[in-house]
Each structure stands twice: as C-alpha cells, then as structure tokens.
Design a protein around this motif. Structure first.
Motif, PDB file in Angstrom:
ATOM      1  N   LEU A   1       6.921   2.922  -1.107  1.00 18.48           N
ATOM      2  CA  LEU A   1       6.074   2.710   0.061  1.00 18.48           C
ATOM      3  C   LEU A   1       4.679   3.275  -0.171  1.00 18.48           C
ATOM      4  CD1 LEU A   1       6.515   1.529   2.925  1.00 18.48           C
ATOM      5  CD2 LEU A   1       6.971   3.851   3.682  1.00 18.48           C
ATOM      6  N   LYS A   2       3.677   2.454   0.137  1.00 18.72           N
ATOM      7  CA  LYS A   2       2.276   2.886   0.092  1.00 18.72           C
ATOM      8  C   LYS A   2       1.652   2.569   1.440  1.00 18.72           C
ATOM      9  CE  LYS A   2       1.591   2.322  -4.848  1.00 18.72           C
ATOM     10  NZ  LYS A   2       0.740   1.761  -5.904  1.00 18.72           N
ATOM     11  N   LEU A   3       0.791   3.476   1.894  1.00 21.82           N
ATOM     12  CA  LEU A   3       0.210   3.339   3.223  1.00 21.82           C
ATOM     13  C   LEU A   3      -1.307   3.453   3.200  1.00 21.82           C
ATOM     14  CD1 LEU A   3       2.527   5.748   5.265  1.00 21.82           C
ATOM     15  CD2 LEU A   3       2.795   3.290   4.958  1.00 21.82           C
ATOM     16  N   LYS A   4      -1.919   2.813   4.185  1.00 22.66           N
ATOM     17  CA  LYS A   4      -3.331   3.020   4.464  1.00 22.66           C
ATOM     18  C   LYS A   4      -3.415   3.642   5.848  1.00 22.66           C
ATOM     19  CE  LYS A   4      -6.202  -0.484   4.234  1.00 22.66           C
ATOM     20  NZ  LYS A   4      -7.237  -1.529   4.456  1.00 22.66           N
ATOM     21  N   LEU A   5      -4.098   4.777   5.942  1.00 19.52           N
ATOM     22  CA  LEU A   5      -4.323   5.430   7.227  1.00 19.52           C
ATOM     23  C   LEU A   5      -5.726   5.075   7.686  1.00 19.52           C
ATOM     24  CD1 LEU A   5      -2.303   7.441   5.450  1.00 19.52           C
ATOM     25  CD2 LEU A   5      -2.264   8.480   7.705  1.00 19.52           C
ATOM     26  N   ILE A   6      -5.826   4.656   8.943  1.00 18.58           N
ATOM     27  CA  ILE A   6      -7.085   4.134   9.476  1.00 18.58           C
ATOM     28  C   ILE A   6      -7.493   4.981  10.679  1.00 18.58           C
ATOM     29  CG2 ILE A   6      -8.255   2.107  10.413  1.00 18.58           C
ATOM     30  CD1 ILE A   6      -5.931   0.448   9.091  1.00 18.58           C
ATOM     31  N   GLY A   7      -8.679   5.575  10.586  1.00 18.13           N
ATOM     32  CA  GLY A   7      -9.190   6.409  11.661  1.00 18.13           C
ATOM     33  C   GLY A   7     -10.073   5.615  12.610  1.00 18.13           C
TER      34      GLY A   7
ATOM     35  N   PHE B   1      -3.137  16.082   4.734  1.00 15.80           N
ATOM     36  CA  PHE B   1      -1.940  16.765   5.218  1.00 15.80           C
ATOM     37  C   PHE B   1      -0.709  16.274   4.442  1.00 15.80           C
ATOM     38  CE2 PHE B   1       1.787  17.074   7.953  1.00 15.80           C
ATOM     39  CZ  PHE B   1       1.754  18.410   8.326  1.00 15.80           C
ATOM     40  N   LEU B   2      -0.583  14.967   4.299  1.00 18.15           N
ATOM     41  CA  LEU B   2       0.573  14.412   3.588  1.00 18.15           C
ATOM     42  C   LEU B   2       0.577  14.829   2.121  1.00 18.15           C
ATOM     43  CD1 LEU B   2       0.610  10.875   5.215  1.00 18.15           C
ATOM     44  CD2 LEU B   2       2.352  12.664   5.496  1.00 18.15           C
ATOM     45  N   VAL B   3      -0.588  14.830   1.494  1.00 20.71           N
ATOM     46  CA  VAL B   3      -0.689  15.250   0.089  1.00 20.71           C
ATOM     47  C   VAL B   3      -0.305  16.724  -0.036  1.00 20.71           C
ATOM     48  CG1 VAL B   3      -2.311  15.636  -1.821  1.00 20.71           C
ATOM     49  CG2 VAL B   3      -2.344  13.456  -0.562  1.00 20.71           C
ATOM     50  N   SER B   4      -0.735  17.542   0.917  1.00 19.82           N
ATOM     51  CA  SER B   4      -0.401  18.973   0.884  1.00 19.82           C
ATOM     52  C   SER B   4       1.099  19.210   1.029  1.00 19.82           C
ATOM     53  CB  SER B   4      -1.157  19.734   1.981  1.00 19.82           C
ATOM     54  OG  SER B   4      -0.571  19.520   3.252  1.00 19.82           O
ATOM     55  N   ARG B   5       1.817  18.223   1.551  1.00 15.01           N
ATOM     56  CA  ARG B   5       3.265  18.322   1.744  1.00 15.01           C
ATOM     57  C   ARG B   5       4.042  17.626   0.624  1.00 15.01           C
ATOM     58  NH1 ARG B   5       5.101  21.061   6.211  1.00 15.01           N
ATOM     59  NH2 ARG B   5       6.798  19.588   6.349  1.00 15.01           N
ATOM     60  N   GLY B   6       3.334  17.242  -0.460  1.00 13.53           N
ATOM     61  CA  GLY B   6       4.015  16.734  -1.642  1.00 13.53           C
ATOM     62  C   GLY B   6       3.991  15.232  -1.842  1.00 13.53           C
ATOM     63  N   ILE B   7       3.278  14.493  -0.997  1.00 13.74           N
ATOM     64  CA  ILE B   7       3.174  13.045  -1.189  1.00 13.74           C
ATOM     65  C   ILE B   7       2.071  12.770  -2.195  1.00 13.74           C
ATOM     66  CG2 ILE B   7       2.710  10.820  -0.060  1.00 13.74           C
ATOM     67  CD1 ILE B   7       5.356  12.236   0.813  1.00 13.74           C
TER      68      ILE B   7
ATOM     69  N   ALA C   1      -0.987  11.336  -3.892  1.00 14.99           N
ATOM     70  CA  ALA C   1      -2.204  10.745  -3.320  1.00 14.99           C
ATOM     71  C   ALA C   1      -2.373   9.280  -3.694  1.00 14.99           C
ATOM     72  CB  ALA C   1      -3.426  11.546  -3.754  1.00 14.99           C
ATOM     73  N   SER C   2      -1.794   8.855  -4.806  1.00 17.16           N
ATOM     74  CA  SER C   2      -1.930   7.452  -5.229  1.00 17.16           C
ATOM     75  C   SER C   2      -1.187   6.499  -4.292  1.00 17.16           C
ATOM     76  CB  SER C   2      -1.436   7.271  -6.663  1.00 17.16           C
ATOM     77  OG  SER C   2      -0.029   7.468  -6.728  1.00 17.16           O
ATOM     78  N   ARG C   3      -0.336   7.030  -3.436  1.00 15.06           N
ATOM     79  CA  ARG C   3       0.427   6.207  -2.486  1.00 15.06           C
ATOM     80  C   ARG C   3      -0.276   6.070  -1.146  1.00 15.06           C
ATOM     81  NH1 ARG C   3       6.125   8.664  -1.984  1.00 15.06           N
ATOM     82  NH2 ARG C   3       6.473   6.733  -0.841  1.00 15.06           N
ATOM     83  N   LEU C   4      -1.433   6.713  -1.019  1.00 11.47           N
ATOM     84  CA  LEU C   4      -2.126   6.758   0.264  1.00 11.47           C
ATOM     85  C   LEU C   4      -3.582   6.338   0.109  1.00 11.47           C
ATOM     86  CD1 LEU C   4      -0.780  10.258   1.300  1.00 11.47           C
ATOM     87  CD2 LEU C   4       0.027   8.061   2.188  1.00 11.47           C
ATOM     88  N   MET C   5      -4.047   5.559   1.053  1.00 12.50           N
ATOM     89  CA  MET C   5      -5.456   5.186   1.141  1.00 12.50           C
ATOM     90  C   MET C   5      -5.913   5.551   2.544  1.00 12.50           C
ATOM     91  SD  MET C   5      -5.328   1.324  -0.437  1.00 12.50           S
ATOM     92  CE  MET C   5      -7.006   1.027   0.106  1.00 12.50           C
TER      93      MET C   5
ATOM     94  N   GLU D   1      -4.198   5.373  12.789  1.00  9.48           N
ATOM     95  CA  GLU D   1      -3.039   4.477  12.650  1.00  9.48           C
ATOM     96  C   GLU D   1      -2.679   4.380  11.171  1.00  9.48           C
ATOM     97  OE1 GLU D   1      -4.094   1.320  16.163  1.00  9.48           O
ATOM     98  OE2 GLU D   1      -5.086   1.047  14.235  1.00  9.48           O
ATOM     99  N   PHE D   2      -1.529   3.824  10.887  1.00 11.59           N
ATOM    100  CA  PHE D   2      -1.219   3.524   9.495  1.00 11.59           C
ATOM    101  C   PHE D   2      -0.694   2.102   9.387  1.00 11.59           C
ATOM    102  CE2 PHE D   2       2.993   4.974  10.848  1.00 11.59           C
ATOM    103  CZ  PHE D   2       3.838   4.088  10.197  1.00 11.59           C
ATOM    104  N   VAL D   3      -0.922   1.527   8.223  1.00 10.79           N
ATOM    105  CA  VAL D   3      -0.360   0.218   7.902  1.00 10.79           C
ATOM    106  C   VAL D   3       0.307   0.316   6.527  1.00 10.79           C
ATOM    107  CG1 VAL D   3      -1.955  -1.155   9.303  1.00 10.79           C
ATOM    108  CG2 VAL D   3      -2.538  -0.660   6.956  1.00 10.79           C
ATOM    109  N   VAL D   4       1.396  -0.402   6.361  1.00 10.53           N
ATOM    110  CA  VAL D   4       2.077  -0.453   5.078  1.00 10.53           C
ATOM    111  C   VAL D   4       1.302  -1.425   4.193  1.00 10.53           C
ATOM    112  CG1 VAL D   4       4.221  -1.108   3.912  1.00 10.53           C
ATOM    113  CG2 VAL D   4       4.298   0.044   6.154  1.00 10.53           C
ATOM    114  N   ILE D   5       0.920  -0.969   2.990  1.00  8.13           N
ATOM    115  CA  ILE D   5       0.199  -1.849   2.074  1.00  8.13           C
ATOM    116  C   ILE D   5       1.084  -2.311   0.920  1.00  8.13           C
ATOM    117  CG2 ILE D   5      -2.140  -1.140   2.667  1.00  8.13           C
ATOM    118  CD1 ILE D   5      -2.087   0.791   0.339  1.00  8.13           C
ATOM    119  N   GLU D   6       2.211  -1.643   0.728  1.00  9.92           N
ATOM    120  CA  GLU D   6       3.110  -2.060  -0.343  1.00  9.92           C
ATOM    121  C   GLU D   6       4.472  -1.427  -0.130  1.00  9.92           C
ATOM    122  OE1 GLU D   6       3.151  -1.419  -5.092  1.00  9.92           O
ATOM    123  OE2 GLU D   6       1.232  -1.959  -4.204  1.00  9.92           O
TER     124      GLU D   6
END
Length: 114
Positions: free
Chosen positions: A44-50, A75-81, A83-87, A108-113
């Motif tokens: 799962l890869k996500l894009k977070l949109i502010g 926050f997610l990266v600091s918890r071990g996710i 960074a390449s899975r998040l935009m 919001e977030f959207v699934v990109i993959e």
C-alpha cells in the motif's frame, strides 16, 4: 478495502487549528490506525493531501496545506513507515468541503498503489 474506507472516514474528519499544522491527539490516534493499515499491507502506498479554509491569502494557505500533509507523513515515518510509500501534496483552500471553515482545515489520504 473495508478497513481503508473505515479509516478514511475517520481520518478525513481529523481537523487542524486555524493557522496551524500541529497534529492534535485525535489526529495522531487516527494516524496510528493508518500506520497499522500500512504495516498490514506492505504494498500500500498513500498520498496525504492537506487543505485549509479560505481565510488568509492564497500563498500562505498553500504552504500551510503542504505543512499539514507533511506533518502527517512525518508522523507515519517516525513510527516506522518507509517514506517511499508516502507522498504529500497541499491544495490550499482550492477544494472546500463545507461553508464551515473548521471543516476545511483537514488532511485526507488517497491510495495511490496496492
């Protein structure tokens, strides 16, 4: 997919204080649910949109919306996710969901993959 929809509904109700990109305790709790989902679904890869309300000028709102999305990613990266899975992306005040400014201060977030 059901978990994604459930978390998406909760996540998209997480709001920000006017002019701030700080994560509230409620937002962190929802991000922890998102973290669990990402850990359970390694593809799962996500894009977070502010987003922001229309208060303030366009340049300020654009930067603030980016900062809000980046705060969630950090926050997610600091918890071990990984960074390449998040935009992240900021939309400023260009996509309001309501006439109520508080409801437009969101990420919001959207699934990109998958």
């Amino acid at each position: 997919m059901k978990n994604i929809e459930k978390i998406e509904k909760k996540f998209n109700t997480a709001k920000f204080i006017k002019g701030k990109a700080d994560l509230s305790d409620d937002t962190k709790a929802v991000l922890q649910d998102l973290e669990s989902l990402l850990k359970e679904n390694s593809n799962l890869k996500l894009k977070l949109i502010g987003h922001t309300s229309s208060e303030g000028n366009e340049t300020y709102n654009q930067k603030l919306s980016e900062d809000r999305a980046k705060a969630a990613v950090d926050f997610l990266v600091s918890r071990g996710i990984d960074a390449s899975r998040l935009m992240f992306e900021g939309k400023g005040s260009s996509e309001p969901v309501s006439d109520n400014p508080e409801e437009n201060r969101r990420t919001e977030f959207v699934v990109i993959e998958e």
